[in-house]
Scaffold this active site. Sequence first.
Site, mmCIF file in Angstrom:
data_model
loop_
_atom_site.group_PDB
_atom_site.id
_atom_site.type_symbol
_atom_site.label_atom_id
_atom_site.label_comp_id
_atom_site.label_asym_id
_atom_site.label_seq_id
_atom_site.Cartn_x
_atom_site.Cartn_y
_atom_site.Cartn_z
ATOM 1 N N ILE A 31 -7.120 4.313 12.542
ATOM 2 C CA ILE A 31 -5.989 4.837 13.313
ATOM 3 C C ILE A 31 -6.148 6.333 13.597
ATOM 4 C CG2 ILE A 31 -4.437 5.506 11.421
ATOM 5 C CD1 ILE A 31 -2.238 3.880 12.867
ATOM 6 N N ASN A 87 -15.222 5.698 0.307
ATOM 7 C CA ASN A 87 -14.558 6.650 -0.573
ATOM 8 C C ASN A 87 -14.000 5.852 -1.751
ATOM 9 O OD1 ASN A 87 -15.032 8.840 1.152
ATOM 10 N ND2 ASN A 87 -13.214 8.380 2.369
ATOM 11 N N GLY A 93 -11.433 11.062 -2.121
ATOM 12 C CA GLY A 93 -10.712 11.019 -0.852
ATOM 13 C C GLY A 93 -10.148 9.660 -0.485
ATOM 14 N N GLN A 94 -10.230 8.687 -1.413
ATOM 15 C CA GLN A 94 -9.656 7.378 -1.092
ATOM 16 C C GLN A 94 -8.130 7.467 -1.067
ATOM 17 O OE1 GLN A 94 -10.801 4.126 -3.714
ATOM 18 N NE2 GLN A 94 -9.888 2.592 -2.366
ATOM 19 N N HIS A 100 -12.587 -0.433 1.656
ATOM 20 C CA HIS A 100 -12.945 -0.408 3.083
ATOM 21 C C HIS A 100 -14.192 0.441 3.257
ATOM 22 C CE1 HIS A 100 -9.964 2.666 2.111
ATOM 23 N NE2 HIS A 100 -10.596 3.477 2.963
HETATM 24 P P1 AMP Z 1 -9.701 6.466 2.820
HETATM 25 O O1 AMP Z 1 -9.146 7.876 2.846
HETATM 26 O O2 AMP Z 1 -11.182 6.377 2.612
HETATM 27 O O3 AMP Z 1 -8.921 5.599 1.853
HETATM 28 O O4 AMP Z 1 -9.488 5.887 4.278
HETATM 29 C C1 AMP Z 1 -8.292 5.315 4.715
HETATM 30 C C2 AMP Z 1 -8.389 5.247 6.198
HETATM 31 O O5 AMP Z 1 -7.431 4.337 6.676
HETATM 32 C C3 AMP Z 1 -8.124 6.582 6.903
HETATM 33 O O6 AMP Z 1 -9.268 6.966 7.661
HETATM 34 C C4 AMP Z 1 -6.908 6.285 7.780
HETATM 35 O O7 AMP Z 1 -6.965 6.955 9.026
HETATM 36 C C5 AMP Z 1 -6.980 4.794 7.927
HETATM 37 N N1 AMP Z 1 -5.721 4.111 8.202
HETATM 38 C C6 AMP Z 1 -4.542 4.309 7.584
HETATM 39 N N2 AMP Z 1 -3.613 3.469 8.070
HETATM 40 C C7 AMP Z 1 -4.229 2.728 9.036
HETATM 41 C C8 AMP Z 1 -3.803 1.689 9.915
HETATM 42 N N3 AMP Z 1 -2.537 1.235 9.919
HETATM 43 N N4 AMP Z 1 -4.703 1.170 10.777
HETATM 44 C C9 AMP Z 1 -5.979 1.633 10.803
HETATM 45 N N5 AMP Z 1 -6.436 2.599 9.990
HETATM 46 C C10 AMP Z 1 -5.574 3.137 9.115
#
Ligand code: AMP
Length: 114
Positions: A31, A87, A93-94, A100
């Site tokens: 997103i 992450n 940074g998770q 994912h």
């Molecule tokens: P992390 O910081 O590695 O846990 O990554 C989480 C990721 O999820 C971030 O890059 C966010 O931009 C992404 N994210 C959060 N909410 C959504 C959503 N509803 N749809 C798609 N990506 C998302």
Amino acid sequence: MTDCLFCKIVAKEIPAEIVYETDRTLAFRDINPQAPTHVLVIPKAHHANAAALAEADDGLADDVLKATHAVAVQEGVAESGYRVVFNTGAGAGQTVFHVHAHVLGGRGLNWPPG
Ligand code: AMP
Ligand code: ZN
């Protein structure tokens, strides 16, 4: 998991731009993209992070890695180069605790990462 954002995306309770799907994996656009290609690849089953996925011991980590490659090919970044990032833990940074893989490409990527 009822209170997990990505489980809700798997359940189609929250919309996402899905770009690739198999029986056990799902890939959708981040997103808040950090590169022209920024896709998240997840197992449909809930595991908190890459460490938990590695311990799942049922081939699921293999499925996720294969899905990242399929996404890179589909997105046209496999030849130019791309990065796969898990992450793992808040200190790294998770922020979403459903494992994912970030698939990043379409621009030059510096090393080391921040
Ligand atoms: P992390 O910081 O590695 O846990 O990554 C989480 C990721 O999820 C971030 O890059 C966010 O931009 C992404 N994210 C959060 N909410 C959504 C959503 N509803 N749809 C798609 N990506 C998302
Ligand atoms: Zn989940």
